[in-house]
Design an enzyme around this catalytic site. Structure first.
Site, short mmCIF file in Angstrom:
data_model
loop_
_atom_site.label_atom_id
_atom_site.label_comp_id
_atom_site.label_asym_id
_atom_site.label_seq_id
_atom_site.Cartn_x
_atom_site.Cartn_y
_atom_site.Cartn_z
N ASP A 39 22.56 28.53 34.27
CA ASP A 39 22.88 29.78 34.94
C ASP A 39 21.58 30.53 35.21
O ASP A 39 20.67 30.53 34.36
CB ASP A 39 23.83 30.64 34.10
CG ASP A 39 24.59 31.64 34.98
OD1 ASP A 39 25.80 31.45 35.17
OD2 ASP A 39 23.96 32.58 35.50
N THR B 138 30.95 32.50 45.66
CA THR B 138 30.84 32.57 47.12
C THR B 138 31.56 33.85 47.57
O THR B 138 32.70 33.80 48.02
CB THR B 138 31.51 31.34 47.78
OG1 THR B 138 32.79 31.14 47.18
CG2 THR B 138 30.68 30.09 47.59
N THR C 219 34.71 27.86 46.05
CA THR C 219 35.53 28.05 47.25
C THR C 219 34.60 28.28 48.43
O THR C 219 33.72 29.14 48.36
CB THR C 219 36.44 29.27 47.06
OG1 THR C 219 37.20 29.06 45.87
CG2 THR C 219 37.38 29.46 48.23
N ARG D 119 41.66 25.15 40.89
CA ARG D 119 42.90 25.80 41.32
C ARG D 119 43.60 26.45 40.14
O ARG D 119 44.82 26.58 40.10
CB ARG D 119 43.83 24.77 41.97
CG ARG D 119 43.19 24.23 43.24
CD ARG D 119 43.49 22.77 43.38
NE ARG D 119 44.53 22.56 44.37
CZ ARG D 119 45.19 21.41 44.52
NH1 ARG D 119 44.93 20.41 43.73
NH2 ARG D 119 46.09 21.28 45.45
N LYS E 213 42.31 24.08 49.56
CA LYS E 213 42.11 25.21 48.65
C LYS E 213 42.38 26.54 49.37
O LYS E 213 43.06 27.43 48.86
CB LYS E 213 40.66 25.16 48.13
CG LYS E 213 40.14 26.44 47.55
CD LYS E 213 40.72 26.68 46.19
CE LYS E 213 40.32 28.04 45.68
NZ LYS E 213 40.73 28.26 44.32
N CYS F 173 40.10 35.80 44.54
CA CYS F 173 40.50 34.61 45.29
C CYS F 173 41.39 34.95 46.46
O CYS F 173 40.99 34.87 47.62
CB CYS F 173 41.25 33.65 44.38
SG CYS F 173 40.40 33.35 42.83
N TYR G 128 43.46 43.62 38.09
CA TYR G 128 43.99 43.18 39.38
C TYR G 128 45.38 42.57 39.26
O TYR G 128 46.11 42.48 40.24
CB TYR G 128 43.00 42.25 40.11
CG TYR G 128 43.08 40.79 39.76
CD1 TYR G 128 43.95 39.93 40.45
CD2 TYR G 128 42.27 40.24 38.77
CE1 TYR G 128 44.01 38.58 40.15
CE2 TYR G 128 42.32 38.90 38.48
CZ TYR G 128 43.19 38.08 39.15
OH TYR G 128 43.24 36.75 38.85
N LYS G 129 45.74 42.15 38.03
CA LYS G 129 47.11 41.67 37.81
C LYS G 129 47.42 41.70 36.32
O LYS G 129 46.56 42.06 35.50
CB LYS G 129 47.30 40.26 38.37
CG LYS G 129 46.53 39.18 37.63
CD LYS G 129 46.98 37.81 38.12
CE LYS G 129 46.35 36.71 37.31
NZ LYS G 129 46.80 35.38 37.73
N1 SAJ Z 1 50.54 39.36 43.39
C1 SAJ Z 1 51.57 40.11 43.94
N2 SAJ Z 1 52.81 39.54 44.01
C2 SAJ Z 1 53.05 38.28 43.55
C3 SAJ Z 1 52.01 37.53 43.00
C4 SAJ Z 1 50.74 38.10 42.93
O1 SAJ Z 1 51.40 41.25 44.38
O2 SAJ Z 1 54.21 37.86 43.63
C5 SAJ Z 1 49.20 39.94 43.33
C6 SAJ Z 1 48.65 40.04 41.91
O3 SAJ Z 1 49.07 41.21 41.28
C7 SAJ Z 1 47.17 40.00 42.17
C8 SAJ Z 1 47.05 39.06 43.37
O4 SAJ Z 1 48.31 39.05 43.98
O5 SAJ Z 1 46.67 41.27 42.52
C9 SAJ Z 1 46.60 37.66 43.06
O6 SAJ Z 1 47.21 37.18 41.88
P1 SAJ Z 1 47.72 35.67 41.68
O7 SAJ Z 1 48.25 35.53 40.32
O8 SAJ Z 1 48.64 35.30 42.79
O9 SAJ Z 1 46.43 34.78 41.91
P2 SAJ Z 1 44.95 34.72 41.28
O10 SAJ Z 1 44.01 35.32 42.27
O11 SAJ Z 1 44.90 35.20 39.89
O12 SAJ Z 1 44.74 33.13 41.27
C10 SAJ Z 1 44.89 32.39 42.49
C11 SAJ Z 1 45.75 31.15 42.20
N3 SAJ Z 1 46.20 30.56 43.46
C12 SAJ Z 1 47.48 30.31 43.72
O13 SAJ Z 1 48.37 30.55 42.95
C13 SAJ Z 1 47.79 29.66 45.04
C14 SAJ Z 1 44.96 30.17 41.39
O14 SAJ Z 1 45.68 28.95 41.24
C15 SAJ Z 1 43.62 29.88 42.05
O15 SAJ Z 1 42.84 29.00 41.28
C16 SAJ Z 1 42.87 31.18 42.18
O16 SAJ Z 1 43.63 32.04 43.01
C17 SAJ Z 1 41.51 30.91 42.77
O17 SAJ Z 1 40.53 30.92 42.04
O18 SAJ Z 1 41.42 30.62 43.98
#
Ligand code: SAJ
Length: 429
Positions: A33, A85, A122, A155, A207, A261, A317-318
């Site tokens: 790193d 990225t 990504t 993923r 992806k 993401c 964020y979640k």
């Molecule tokens: N969210 C909603 N409603 C939902 C689901 C999520 O509003 O029904 C919001 C969440 O609160 C959050 C955002 O969307 O703010 C993203 O959350 P997420 O859990 O959907 O995804 P990430 O960003 O934590 O992870 C995603 C995943 N991709 C998919 O499910 C297709 C993960 O598998 C990937 O590895 C990751 O992106 C990545 O690194 O690309």
């Protein structure tokens, strides 16, 4: 092909768990790193990011001697690039690939015949072929012929990285079939999920399609929520019923889409063909405007927020992560502050987290004390389970707003609250 030594460039959310997992599966890993602080923290037995189980895994990888750390790569059988990225600019936003370029250039002096290089970051479609290959070919070696080159995206879901790294299906896209097969040999050391071989540009696109699909799906859920408010429908009930259809799977509305993401990746596709991506852009706009929309929803249900004191619960964020990157909750708080509200925030997983103009409370009770309203922005387990009677004991007002559709209406109403839920019309649906 057997890879005994591996050099992982970038020890962030993906690089670190991946390096540790390889190391605990018998591969000699050099973790690289460019940030000395990251290495220092690791050497002290700690980690610079939060992910369940990762600290223990890093410790055992380091203690086994299979994981060593450095600021520069050195010769290895395989190299793995897992650097950030980010997206830069606004109109239009585009990928900043400087870290990928720098990583490829760091590998260049160490590249030997028969090596495998895998890009995991990504990246916009064609990055592996058009950007990484030409840099590595400055060595005089040819990609696919003299060394092997592939793209393989992570993923994994933050919060479940260690399990998903092993169990998820993985796509490996080589610049030629021999590169894909070499990638499979490398990852099959620990991957239990299916390994699918493809070409580099397809793997890059896969992806981005996954995360864009999710963004569009959440976008339509958010649009349904806005419609439901107008139509006096409960969108949560409506989605539940719609999802009984065997070919429908609508995601959940909320205050917006955050994280590093899903809120960014669609731009990598939009950038590749601006004229051909109206749907992707529209979904991005709906989701990007959702925090402002949510703040307006809160204001309208409170009859205005200027001068009102409110507790905002959750900033991540979640749910159940401590990560604030691109968090819509932060956007909602900022918009409320701008509208003149006194906002006290409480993020249980990142207690120090601060939003400009808001006050950071030292605990949930302090956030609630004397507040006229309480707003749920993140459905962390402990916030979902907040006891309304306990909140009522310290709050001045009895207004509650749930932007995640998780608080049990009956319990909140029994404690004397007027509960408003995002995506639910005035009369409660
Ligand atoms: N969210 C909603 N409603 C939902 C689901 C999520 O509003 O029904 C919001 C969440 O609160 C959050 C955002 O969307 O703010 C993203 O959350 P997420 O859990 O959907 O995804 P990430 O960003 O934590 O992870 C995603 C995943 N991709 C998919 O499910 C297709 C993960 O598998 C990937 O590895 C990751 O992106 C990545 O690194 O690309």
């Amino acid at each position: 092909m057997k890879f005994e030594s591996l050099c992982v460039l970038g020890l962030g959310y993906i690089g670190l768990p991946t390096a540790c997992t390889f190391a605990t599966h018998g591969v000699k890993v050099l973790g690289v790193d460019v940030n000395p602080r990251v290495l220092e923290v690791l050497r002290q037995g700690d980690i610079h990011i939060q992910e369940p189980g990762l600290r223990a895994l890093a410790q055992s990888a380091l203690e086994s001697g299979n994981l060593t750390l450095a600021e520069q790569p050195s010769a290895a059988d395989a190299f793995l690039i897992a650097v950030p990225t980010p997206i830069v600019g606004v109109s239009p936003p585009r990928a900043d690939l400087r870290a990928v370029v720098a990583a490829a250039e760091m590998i260049l002096p160490h590249l030997r015949r028969g090596n495998l290089v895998v890009l995991e970051s990504t990246s916009p479609p064609r990055t592996t072929v058009d950007m990484v290959a030409p840099i590595l070919e400055r060595s005089g070696l040819r990609a696919g012929a003299d060394f092997l080159l592939a793209y393989s995206p992570e993923r994994v879901l933050p919060g479940q990285i260690l399990r998903e790294l092993v169990e998820n299906a993985r796509v490996i896209g080589g610049v030629n079939p021999a590169s894909s097969e070499a990638g499979r040999d490398l990852y099959s050391v620990f991957v239990k999920g299916e390994i699918v071989l493809s070409d580099a540009t397809t793997a890059e696109m896969v992806k981005l399609m996954e995360n864009t699909y999710r963004d569009v799906n959440i976008g339509i859920a958010n649009e349904f929520a806005r419609l439901a408010e107008h139509l006096d429908v409960d969108v949560w009930k409506a989605i539940e019923i719609a999802n009984l259809h065997p070919r429908v799977g609508i995601l959940r509305p909320g205050p917006g889409v955050g994280g590093h993401c899903i809120s960014l990746d669609p731009w990598f596709l939009a950038e590749a063909a601006p004229g051909e991506t109206p749907l992707i852009r529209a979904a991005r706009q709906v989701n990007a405007s959702q925090p402002a929309y949510t703040a307006q929803f809160i204001a309208s249900r409170m009859g205005g927020v200027r001068g009102r004191t409110m507790a905002a619960l959750g900033l991540a964020y979640k749910a159940d992560v401590d990560d604030l990157r691109e968090s819509p909750a932060v956007g909602v708080v900022s918009a409320l502050v701008q509208a003149g509200a006194f906002v006290r925030t409480w993020e249980p997983l990142a207690p120090e987290a601060h939003v400009e103009g808001a006050e950071t409370a030292a605990g949930v009770e302090e956030a609630l004390r004397g507040a006229q309203a309480v707003v749920l922005l993140v459905d962390h387990r402990e916030l979902r389970q907040l006891d309304p009677a306990r909140a009522a004991a310290v709050m001045a007002g009895r207004v509650a707003v749930d932007t995640r559709g998780v608080w049990p209406r009956a319990d909140w109403e029994a404690a004397g609250y007027q509960l408003s839920v995002l995506g639910v019309g005035q009369t409660g649906g």
